[in-house]
Design an enzyme around this catalytic site. Sequence first.
Site, PDB file in Angstrom:
ATOM      1  N   ASP A 157       0.871  -1.162   0.000  1.00 33.29           N
ATOM      2  CA  ASP A 157       0.000   0.000   0.000  1.00 33.29           C
ATOM      3  C   ASP A 157       0.923   1.230   0.000  1.00 33.29           C
ATOM      4  O   ASP A 157       2.072   1.129   0.436  1.00 33.29           O
ATOM      5  CB  ASP A 157      -0.840  -0.053   1.280  1.00 33.29           C
ATOM      6  CG  ASP A 157      -1.774   1.123   1.404  1.00 33.29           C
ATOM      7  OD1 ASP A 157      -2.395   1.469   0.404  1.00 33.29           O
ATOM      8  OD2 ASP A 157      -1.864   1.695   2.508  1.00 33.29           O
ATOM      9  N   ASP A 197      -7.169  -2.099   4.372  1.00 39.04           N
ATOM     10  CA  ASP A 197      -6.213  -3.100   3.864  1.00 39.04           C
ATOM     11  C   ASP A 197      -6.516  -4.499   4.400  1.00 39.04           C
ATOM     12  O   ASP A 197      -5.926  -5.480   3.956  1.00 39.04           O
ATOM     13  CB  ASP A 197      -4.772  -2.728   4.275  1.00 39.04           C
ATOM     14  CG  ASP A 197      -4.296  -1.442   3.604  1.00 39.04           C
ATOM     15  OD1 ASP A 197      -4.731  -1.199   2.461  1.00 39.04           O
ATOM     16  OD2 ASP A 197      -3.514  -0.699   4.211  1.00 39.04           O
ATOM     17  N   ASP A 241      -1.474  -0.868   6.232  1.00 38.56           N
ATOM     18  CA  ASP A 241      -1.622  -0.410   7.616  1.00 38.56           C
ATOM     19  C   ASP A 241      -3.028  -0.007   8.007  1.00 38.56           C
ATOM     20  O   ASP A 241      -3.304   0.208   9.179  1.00 38.56           O
ATOM     21  CB  ASP A 241      -0.684   0.777   7.883  1.00 38.56           C
ATOM     22  CG  ASP A 241      -1.185   2.039   7.201  1.00 38.56           C
ATOM     23  OD1 ASP A 241      -1.724   1.921   6.083  1.00 38.56           O
ATOM     24  OD2 ASP A 241      -1.044   3.136   7.769  1.00 38.56           O
TER      25      ASP A 241
END
Length: 655
Positions: A358, A553, A549
């Site tokens: 990410d 996600d 995080d």
Amino acid sequence: MSHSHDNEDSCCSSKAHQHEHRHEDGDEHDHDHGGDPSAFKTYLPAIITLAMLLIGIAFDNIFKVEAFKIIRPYWYIVAYLPVGVPVLKEVWETFKARDFFTEFSLMSIATIGAFAIGEYPEGVTVMLFYTIGELFQMAAVNRAKRNISALLDVRADVAHVLRNEKYESVSPEKVAIGETIQIKVGEKIPLDGEMLSEKSSFNTSALTGESKPKTINKGESVLAGMLNLDKVIEIKVTKAFADSALSRILEMVQNATTRKAKTELFIRKFAKVYTPIVFFLALALVTIPFLVLGSNYHFQTWLYRSLVFLVISCPCALVISIPLGYFGGIGAASAQGILFKGSNFLDLITKLNTVVMDKTGTLTKGVFKVQKVESKIIEDEFLSLLAAVEAKSTHPIAKAIVEYTRNNKIHPAENIEEIAGMGLKGNVNGKVVLAGNAKLLEKFNISFDPEVAAIEESIVMVAVDGQYAGYILIADEIKEDAAEAIKQLHANGVKQVVMLSGDKTSIVKKVAGILGIDTYFGDLLPEDKVAKLEEIKQDKTRVVAFVGDGINDTPVLAISDIGMAMGAMGSDAAIETADVVIQTDQPSKIATAIKIGKATKNVVIQNIVLAFAVKALVLILGAGGLATMWEAVFADVGVALLAILNAVRIQKTKF
């Protein structure tokens, strides 16, 4: 005995494991040496036996005292008892549980057999060395556990909570969510909470491994285990003691040893089959020569060879050192602020060839700051209208705008409507305000300068009462070690690094270029990230890790081969779902995790090769009568000790 050994336990079923599950089941039978190896009484049985054995050998071979020959058998029996009785107790317990082929029964048969044929010193030595091997193993396991506990178990014992307008000291478990607690300088924070004081500096090394102090301001989160360095502060408790980040991390580490690596499970099953085979081979070594040799058969010679064979064959070295190797790996990773939730992930991470990441909060700091304001109306008016709408959103960009305009008067907003993937619409002070991306303004047919839409950075465009009013430019900072992290990943066997982001593709492209990322995708919604990862996973040759995080996600972390949550500050859901938690917020720790996995695997393979090679050689020599009980002791206990020392080495390695 109240429990039965499950079929994962083997002859030597990691002695640590056997001890643990017996005591948990409420059995009080205990090796005297099964406690804390730092205690003197733990070593006392071995010391007594060693002293008596050395005196006996001296009387036998150096002083050759005639009178000693009379008491010789009794002397060695007394010498045998301190180390032999605990093992014989274990044999009784395992027999009651219908588990006949264990390291305890092998050792007992071999030593009692040695006594039966008059080989007293050898019988005592086998049991003594076995006990010393177990003491070494206990010390190694305890050391690994202490390393993990010392790093993590920094929970405060007391909380100073505000009740009836004064602070009283209570146990952290008794503090309710919403109560105010006070933390003095040099004290650990007992519970997760929100900062009520203006700001303070904290040592976060217990949670993140980071030595650099971290400044936390009013309204920001503070976590249990942080050390207050600056001034007396007050925080509002946001989580119960059991739910604090630190309690959850401790629980993860304690549970990590229950998720076994394939190698570990295989060795357990192997030992379960191997031990009875060896037992019957030893029996055959006594009986078959009788049928073949007839009158030339000498029972004592073949019984001795059979006992030697039994001692050599005990697979202790394997079944002790392999779990210990993985335990060492988990401990070494914890010291680096990396939590593996099981030894199976230590194994899997060595095969990693694709890392999907990410962007926000993983490769960038996720801290947005307003860089520029362009408005066609009075700037103060522009900012207060925009902040009024954004104040209702929890998005990091919205928070950055509200933070930037906190000195401006913010009007109350009404009828706030979120338009998915575009932005917000609301009524402020009688005006209709739109705040979002170019798509939002196009949807409401509001014309704006095309050059604004071409800006690469994150911008929030604003329209007031159907007229374009300006934009605000927001930027997120790349983490200091992000470029080095990508370089290290490529150097450690990762063939492809992919970046996924909900951010504009133009920004994602720019970040990917700076960091040297192989593939990138922008403008993704959470479900698009899942679809992309599933697409990547269709190639069965890929072992995929996803690093993220945020709460959004969580689904991607769950479907990846290895889910890695970034940061102690990451969302609870992400930390809960992940297989590996990197507490330092540093992407470079992903490569460190791979290195630790590879080092652990090397140690485990070395131990397997060492144990098999030495045992095979001495087994052949023993069956042929060329190896005595002394070589057998080395093949069993010596190899176990070498394997243990090799496993402990991981904790000393610098990564």
